[in-house]
Every structure is written in structure tokens, then in C-alpha cells.
Design a protein around this motif. Structure first.
Motif, PDB file in Angstrom:
ATOM      1  N   VAL A 465       0.858  -1.176   0.000  1.00  0.00           N
ATOM      2  CA  VAL A 465       0.000   0.000   0.000  1.00  0.00           C
ATOM      3  C   VAL A 465       0.898   1.230   0.000  1.00  0.00           C
ATOM      4  N   PHE A 466       0.741   2.075  -1.011  1.00  0.00           N
ATOM      5  CA  PHE A 466       1.543   3.290  -1.152  1.00  0.00           C
ATOM      6  C   PHE A 466       0.661   4.520  -0.958  1.00  0.00           C
ATOM      7  N   ASN A 467       1.262   5.581  -0.416  1.00  0.00           N
ATOM      8  CA  ASN A 467       0.583   6.872  -0.439  1.00  0.00           C
ATOM      9  C   ASN A 467       0.959   7.597  -1.722  1.00  0.00           C
ATOM     10  N   TYR A 468       0.434   8.821  -1.897  1.00  0.00           N
ATOM     11  CA  TYR A 468       0.675   9.535  -3.149  1.00  0.00           C
ATOM     12  C   TYR A 468       2.146   9.870  -3.366  1.00  0.00           C
ATOM     13  N   ALA A 469       2.910   9.945  -2.279  1.00  0.00           N
ATOM     14  CA  ALA A 469       4.328  10.272  -2.385  1.00  0.00           C
ATOM     15  C   ALA A 469       5.169   9.052  -2.745  1.00  0.00           C
ATOM     16  N   GLY A 470       4.535   7.892  -2.879  1.00  0.00           N
ATOM     17  CA  GLY A 470       5.270   6.691  -3.219  1.00  0.00           C
ATOM     18  C   GLY A 470       5.894   5.999  -2.025  1.00  0.00           C
ATOM     19  N   LYS A 471       5.422   6.327  -0.817  1.00  0.00           N
ATOM     20  CA  LYS A 471       5.941   5.701   0.399  1.00  0.00           C
ATOM     21  C   LYS A 471       5.096   4.482   0.747  1.00  0.00           C
ATOM     22  N   ASP A 472       5.776   3.398   1.124  1.00  0.00           N
ATOM     23  CA  ASP A 472       5.077   2.178   1.524  1.00  0.00           C
ATOM     24  C   ASP A 472       4.501   2.376   2.925  1.00  0.00           C
ATOM     25  N   ILE A 473       3.169   2.394   3.019  1.00  0.00           N
ATOM     26  CA  ILE A 473       2.498   2.612   4.302  1.00  0.00           C
ATOM     27  C   ILE A 473       1.738   1.358   4.740  1.00  0.00           C
ATOM     28  N   SER A 474       2.140   0.196   4.202  1.00  0.00           N
ATOM     29  CA  SER A 474       1.430  -1.054   4.487  1.00  0.00           C
ATOM     30  C   SER A 474       1.347  -1.332   5.981  1.00  0.00           C
ATOM     31  N   ALA A 475       2.449  -1.121   6.697  1.00  0.00           N
ATOM     32  CA  ALA A 475       2.506  -1.486   8.115  1.00  0.00           C
ATOM     33  C   ALA A 475       1.755  -0.519   9.012  1.00  0.00           C
ATOM     34  N   SER A 476       1.381   0.646   8.493  1.00  0.00           N
ATOM     35  CA  SER A 476       0.749   1.674   9.323  1.00  0.00           C
ATOM     36  C   SER A 476      -0.750   1.463   9.499  1.00  0.00           C
ATOM     37  N   GLY A 477      -1.350   0.686   8.614  1.00  0.00           N
ATOM     38  CA  GLY A 477      -2.802   0.533   8.642  1.00  0.00           C
ATOM     39  C   GLY A 477      -3.537   1.679   7.993  1.00  0.00           C
ATOM     40  N   GLY A 522      -4.875   0.855  -9.130  1.00  0.00           N
ATOM     41  CA  GLY A 522      -6.047   1.721  -9.143  1.00  0.00           C
ATOM     42  C   GLY A 522      -7.072   1.395  -8.082  1.00  0.00           C
ATOM     43  N   ASP A 523      -6.748   0.500  -7.128  1.00  0.00           N
ATOM     44  CA  ASP A 523      -7.638   0.212  -6.007  1.00  0.00           C
ATOM     45  C   ASP A 523      -7.177   0.971  -4.772  1.00  0.00           C
ATOM     46  N   PHE A 524      -8.130   1.393  -3.966  1.00  0.00           N
ATOM     47  CA  PHE A 524      -7.858   2.103  -2.716  1.00  0.00           C
ATOM     48  C   PHE A 524      -8.101   1.107  -1.586  1.00  0.00           C
ATOM     49  N   VAL A 525      -7.046   0.803  -0.817  1.00  0.00           N
ATOM     50  CA  VAL A 525      -7.115  -0.299   0.142  1.00  0.00           C
ATOM     51  C   VAL A 525      -6.417   0.074   1.451  1.00  0.00           C
ATOM     52  N   ARG A 526      -6.550  -0.825   2.398  1.00  0.00           N
ATOM     53  CA  ARG A 526      -5.824  -0.717   3.659  1.00  0.00           C
ATOM     54  C   ARG A 526      -5.410  -2.120   4.084  1.00  0.00           C
ATOM     55  N   LEU A 527      -4.221  -2.261   4.635  1.00  0.00           N
ATOM     56  CA  LEU A 527      -3.733  -3.536   5.124  1.00  0.00           C
ATOM     57  C   LEU A 527      -3.817  -3.543   6.646  1.00  0.00           C
ATOM     58  N   ASN A 528      -4.437  -4.567   7.207  1.00  0.00           N
ATOM     59  CA  ASN A 528      -4.542  -4.681   8.659  1.00  0.00           C
ATOM     60  C   ASN A 528      -3.249  -5.287   9.199  1.00  0.00           C
ATOM     61  N   PRO A 529      -2.455  -4.518   9.948  1.00  0.00           N
ATOM     62  CA  PRO A 529      -1.172  -5.040  10.430  1.00  0.00           C
ATOM     63  C   PRO A 529      -1.332  -6.208  11.397  1.00  0.00           C
ATOM     64  N   GLN A 530      -2.474  -6.292  12.067  1.00  0.00           N
ATOM     65  CA  GLN A 530      -2.687  -7.375  13.030  1.00  0.00           C
ATOM     66  C   GLN A 530      -2.943  -8.713  12.355  1.00  0.00           C
TER      67      GLN A 530
END
Length: 676
Positions: A465-477, A522-530
Motif C-alpha cells: 500500500v503506497f501513499n501519493y508520495a510513493g511511500k510504503d504505508i502497508s505497516a501503518s494501517g 487503481g484500487d484504494f485499500v488498507r492492510l490490517n497489520p494485526q
């Protein structure tokens, strides 16, 4: 701060846990990987991490584990795993045939076992493996007799019948062919479809043929008797139009064997078209080996499909799930094709219409049942419990899994399925797309099911999961864009037609945002870190951004389904920001009321806003809520958010033909004008 759903910050609710994960094929696969590579992988997450960090080793093991039938062995699995565009080739040097792998899988049941069951509201057709192979042989020989040449395209205007599968396999078995599903082609297969009520397609076929300047042959399947079809009116300008029986009878050597062409791994097998709701659809070309590998991996490991299982997906042939369903043959499964309404009852006992699919599961002993999230939510709204039905309870004892895709599956629907449909099945909410003809995130028979979540990121799919700046935010939820950071064999081969223009569109479609090493889906998602689960929030182009806070329309839809199912039949949520008029985006919610619902829209709007404020946040509260007569959808039932958004924002757009009820968009144009 971005909104974080409670499911991320509190313990997720577990709805199902597998009773014997050690007996699954995915556990067996993990054991083989451990033994061969000296690994000590002990759970799914460890296996996934290995699969995406060692893509060449992983995909080689998938080749062997799924028993790909090849004519020539591969020389190299993957040259480089660093760049995804230009598309890196997989399994160079190998040759194979896609149709052969479906018709003669390594673990095929006895030739007299059932391979295909064709179902309408009135009829059943049971086709053995032996009969299926014979029908494909005859059809393939007829195609050769008709003069099909390398590079020709075979297209179909067809219903979900057995002959559609036969024609597809016949086209895929021979020469260098593309099996298109929609637009221009050298041979058009047309169908006069029927359910309990006959629907003539003569006018539509005539319209299609008139627009295909290169069409050489039109073949009409006889699915309704007598065949009342005026061939002179639909005959191609420079070609022929015949009935299917006549087409086959023209073959001179009736005993010619079925000889499978030996083709490269990237040889095109399908052209699929993106939805194209606001413009021309993208013609996406998929290769034979990538499609085969991905589907077999998903069926065997993620879906726990075994030889003799009965796989059903409620779909039309225009949806990618039809191709996914048909590939079930490659795993030795019996596939079930249904052409008809999902709500028509099959018995004369006075059952409600919603019982059609549960009764089909019972009658045909379906083990794996797939459908759209919309269909399941409609059952939920109807409060249907097939196991406690008033007239005759339905037995669903054969059912092992339910698959859902097309749109996010609401958390409340997860609970409904376990409470009312079946308490002990794998609920595989899945997501992927026409672009890859497969899945990025899927079900998993060794993992628990958590409410509102897709169980996992698929093996070999390096989803982040990336934000618009191209940063991987997968672990943040935190919510962001679904991306893939490593090559996979089911990447499209190209866009049709071949050439620089198609290559440029390919690059712009997936690599424009983050560069050639990151697939942007093109999908907007969130990863559950738990849990490692994936929460679908909608499409990236439909993301709502009031005051800069990004959230998905699915969050709003879930609240409506949970609290207002008795009043709101359907809804559409979009953002409105007009250039030069609005300084910020306004969230606009349209609700289609349940017929006969006495709700006052002002009162209903106030109650909806209060619940959204309470369950989500003040930022989520729609600024405008209004009643509408109809929700625009694609032919596959997906809501057409982006077209409505552009209309509300004052953009003059051309609506694509995939909007099934495009006339209702006039209401939104009038609404936008009146609320300017």
C-alpha cells in the motif's frame, strides 16, 4: 490525520478458522518448498514473504506443483525481477498449449466423469470429459476448414453455455489465435440465448456485424428451437453466416484428430476489455502460460479445489470471472455454467425467488460457489436464510467455499453469510481485475476469516500500500493505493493492436504514477497489520477527499447496508469539486429508496448523517444526500462512480457502452444543472 477504521486499532473479529489446515494443498506445497530449499516456513505469512522475495524460485515451484503440461521445457524462469515495464518474460524457451492443459490436465478424472454442467432456468446439460474433448475436436476442425489463419481473432457474442467453452477451447487449441470477447475480429460467434423466457438477439447481432468491417464468418449457435434466424440480414459484407451445425458439417475430414499447436509462453490467448465507462475500453491481451499458471495457483492453493470438486461462478462471459471459472478444468474440477436469472425459483413449492442459487448448490452438489458482492448483499437485505426457509429448507452440506468479488464485501455481509448461509466454509472475498485476469488478494484455506477483510495477499503477488508520495504505508494501517512491486507472469502481454501506441497506453495505465518497477492497480485499500488481511475501500479514481482526508466510498456503503437496508435499496457516493466554483470537495450521496418506502428524504438524510458521524468520523459525513431513481452500473453490476463524479464536476464526457443503464445518467446531468 487519515481516518483509521476501528478494525485496525482493535482486535479483529474472527468468523471462521480452518479445522485441519495441515491437509490442504497449500500446506503440502509449503512442505515441499521447505524440503527443497532448506527453508523453515511455518505459516502463510512466511510462505508469502518467501514467494515475493524469490519470485523465480516460487514460480518455478508453481510450474511443477500444478503440473503444467509443456511440449518444450523452459530454459530460464525469469531473467530479472527488478523491473516490471517493459514486461519481463517468464519461462523462456518453453512451448505449450493452453487448451490442452484444460482438456487433459495431469490430474484429470475418468473420461466418463462430468467435466461441464450447462444450466438454464429450465434445462440441465451434463457433458463428460470424453464428450467435451470430442466437441472441441469437431469445432477446432471446423475453424481450420473455415480458413482461420495465424493472427486472426475469434470473438463471441455469447451466453454462458457449454458451446461458449467449446468454441473458446477450439480457438485456443490451434494456430496463432486471439480469443476476443467484444470488439473487431475475423470471426464472430453469435448466440440466440434463452432462459425460461426466450430473448432473441437478431437485432443486436445485425448491429454488431454492421460495425465489423473485417468480419469473415458468422456462426450462430442454436440454443432455442426452432432456430428463427434471418441469415441474409446478418451476413457479413464480405463473408458468410451459417448455423453451427452447418459450420461443422462442412468439414471434409471428419476423423481429423485434435492436434495441439505448440506455442510460446506469451502467446496471446485472450483479449479482455476494461470497463470503459467514460471512454474507449482498453483491449488487454493476456498470454497463455501466465493465465494458466496464475489460475492453477489460485484454484489449487488459495481455493483448495481438487479433482471432482464442482466449481460455479455466477457470471456472464464478459466478466473476467468467466475465464477464471473455465480454467477450473485445468485442476480437474467440474465447472458449472449458468445462463439465467439468479432469483428465479427452480421448484413449484412457492419458494421465494432469492432461493434460486441456494437450490442450485443443493441440486448440483456445488462445492465452490462464486458470485458478486452485490448479489450477497441483496440476499442479506432480504433476510434470507435458505437453511430455515419457510417452504423447504435447503441443504448446503457440499459447500466448502463462497467467493465474492466485483465490489467490496461489507462487514455485515460477512456475518450474514456465516449466520444464515453456512457456519463452516471459507468465505473468500477476492480482488484482482481484468487487467491481470486473476487476483492480487484472495482467500486462503489455512487462515482465519476476519469480518470485512480479504484474507491475504496472494502468493507471488508483491502487494503493498503506497501513499501519493510513493511511500510504503502497508505497516501503518493507513489507506492508500494498491501496488505490486515484483513481476508476475500474468502481467498483460500487450494492448491490442501491437505497436508503439499500445505500448505507450500500457505504460500509462499501470506505471505512470510510480515508475517502471511499481504496478499501480487503481484500487484504494488498507492492510490490517494485526491480521495481514486487506480491506477494500473502492477505486482510487473514486476516492473521496474532503478537506484533504482520503477515504473510500465502500465505507459509506457499508454503513448504509448495516443500518438502512430496509429503506435504501442501493446508493452511490462521489465527490464533487467544480473548477473555479468549489474550494473543497463535497461528498454527495445518492440513495435509491426501497420501493414503497415511506421515508422522507430530509429525515432519512439526517439519520444517515448522524450514523456516519458516529461510526466513521465527521469528515465522512456527506454534505448532500438526495434520492435518485436509479444507480448506473456496468453490465457486470459494478457502480459507475467515476462517470457520475465527472458529470457533477461539470466535465463533458463520453459515456462508454459498458454502462448497462446509461440512460439514467440523464437524471444526474439534470441534477447537476439544478444544483449548480
Amino acid at each position: 490525520m487519515p481516518h483509521i477504521d476501528e478494525s485496525v486499532t482493535t482486535e479483529a473479529k474472527e468468523l471462521w478458522r480452518p479445522s485441519s489446515p495441515e491437509t490442504t494443498q497449500i500446506h503440502d506445497f509449503m512442505t515441499k518448498v521447505n524440503n527443497k530449499y532448506g527453508q523453515s516456513l511455518s505459516d502463510y505469512n512466511a510462505l508469502w514473504e518467501w514467494s515475493v522475495s524469490q519470485p523465480a524460485q516460487f514460480w518455478e515451484e508453481i510450474w511443477h506443483y500444478t503440473h503444467i503440461k509443456a511440449h518444450q521445457p523452459y530454459k530460464q524462469v525469469l531473467e530479472s525481477d527488478k523491473v516490471m515495464f517493459p514486461r519481463p518474460p517468464f519461462f523462456q524457451g518453453s512451448t505449450l498449449n493452453f487448451a490442452e492443459n484444460l482438456l487433459y490436465p495431469a490430474n484429470a478424472p475418468d473420461e466418463n466423469a462430468i467435466a461441464v454442467i450447462g444450466v438454464t432456468e429450465a434445462d440441465r446439460e451434463f457433458i463428460s470429459w470424453k464428450e467435451l474433448r470430442e466437441r472441441v475436436r469437431k469445432s477446432a476442425n471446423a475453424l481450420k476448414e473455415a480458413g482461420l489463419q495465424a493472427g486472426d481473432r475469434v470473438a463471441g457474442f455469447v451466453g454462458n453455455h457449454a458451446n461458449a467453452v467449446v468454441a473458446m477451447l477450439a480457438a485456443a487449441f490451434d494456430r496463432r489465435l486471439l480469443d476476443g470477447s467484444n470488439q473487431k475480429s475475423s470471426l464472430q460467434t453469435a448466440l440466440r440465448s434463452t432462459t425460461a423466457k426466450s430473448h432473441g438477439s437478431h437485432a443486436k447481432v445485425r448491429e454488431i456485424v454492421s460495425e465489423l468491417s473485417h468480419l469473415q464468418y458468422l456462426v450462430v449457435f442454436e440454443t432455442a428451437k426452432p432456430l428463427d434466424f434471418d441469415f441474409d440480414q446478418v451476413r457479413p459484407k464480405n463473408g458468410k453466416a451459417v448455423a453451427y451445425a452447418e459450420f461443422q458439417a462442412a468439414v471434409r475430414d471428419e476423423a481429423a484428430p485434435l492436434e495441439f499447436a505448440s506455442l510460446g509462453p506469451d502467446h496471446p490467448v485472450y483479449i479482455l476489455y476494461s470497463s470503459g465507462t467514460t471512454g474507449a475500453p482498453k483491449p488487454i491481451v493476456h498470454g497463455s502460460l501466465g493465465t494458466l499458471l496464475q489460475h492453477k495457483k489460485e484454484h489449487l492453493l488459495h481455493c483448495e479445489i481438487r479433482p471432482g470438486d464442482r466449481l460455479f461462478y455466477f457470471t456472464t462471459v464478459t466478466w473476467m470471472m468467466w475465464h477464471w471459472l473455465v480454467s477450473g478444468l485445468a485442476s480437474g474440477a467440474t465447472i458449472i455454467l449458468y445462463d439465467g436469472s439468479p432469483f428465479r425459483p427452480f421448484d413449484a413449492e412457492g419458494g421465494k425467488g432469492e432461493m434460486a442459487m441456494p437450490r442450485l448448490i443443493e441440486e448440483l452438489q456445488i462445492t465452490h460457489f462464486g458470485t458478486s458482492a452485490k448479489y450477497l448483499s441483496m440476499l442479506e437485505q432480504a433476510a434470507l436464510n435458505p437453511r430455515k426457509h419457510l417452504h423447504r429448507p435447503v441443504s448446503l452440506n457440499t459447500l466448502k467455499a463462497i467467493f465474492s468479488t466485483g465490489s467490496p464485501l461489507a462487514p455485515s455481509t460477512f456475518e450474514y453469510i456465516y449466520n444464515s448461509i453456512h457456519p463452516d466454509i471459507m468465505l473468500g472475498s477476492i480482488t484482482g481485475g481484468t487487467d491481470i485476469l486473476s487476483l492480487f488478494c484472495s482467500g486462503c484455506p489455512v487462515l482465519p476469516v476476519y469480518k470485512g477483510e480479504i484474507q491475504c495477499r496472494s502468493l507471488g503477488m508483491a502487494v503493498s500500500v503506497f501513499n501519493y508520495a510513493g511511500k510504503d504505508i502497508s505497516a501503518s494501517g493507513e489507506p492508500g493505493d494498491l501496488v505490486c512491486t515484483a513481476p508476475f507472469p500474468a502481467q498483460p502481454v500487450m494492448f491490442w493492436p501491437p505497436g508503439p501506441e499500445g505500448l505507450e497506453k500500457y505504460c500509462k495505465s499501470y506505471f505512470d504514477m510510480f515508475g517502471p518497477s511499481i504496478w499501480h492497480h487503481g484500487d484504494f485499500v488498507r492492510l490490517n497489520p494485526q491480521t495481514g488481511g486487506v480491506i477494500m475501500l473502492g477505486r482510487s479514481d473514486g476516492v473521496l477527499k474532503p478537506s484533504g482526508v482520503r477515504f473510500g466510498s465502500a465505507e459509506i456503503y457499508n454503513v448504509l447496508l448495516k443500518h438502512f437496508a430496509d429503506e435504501v435499496e442501493d446508493s452511490l457516493c462521489v465527490g464533487r469539486r467544480r473548477e473555479g466554483v468549489d474550494s473543497d470537495e463535497t461528498v454527495v450521496l445518492f440513495v435509491k429508496l426501497v420501493p414503497g418506502c415511506p421515508s422522507n428524504i430530509s429525515d432519512l438524510a439526517a439519520r444517515i448523517q448522524a450514523i456516519i458521524r458516529k461510526e466513521l468520523s465527521p469528515r465522512h459525513v456527506p454534505g448532500i444526500i438526495d434520492a435518485c431513481p436509479e444507480i448506473p452500473v456496468t453490465s457486470n453490476g459494478k457502480k459507475v462512480e467515476n462517470a457520475v463524479k465527472q458529470i457533477l464536476c461539470g466535465l463533458n464526457i463520453k459515456i462508454g457502452t459498458s454502462v448497462a443503464n446509461a440512460s439514467c445518467l440523464d437524471w444526474y446531468r439534470n441534477w447537476a444543472s439544478e444544483h449548480s
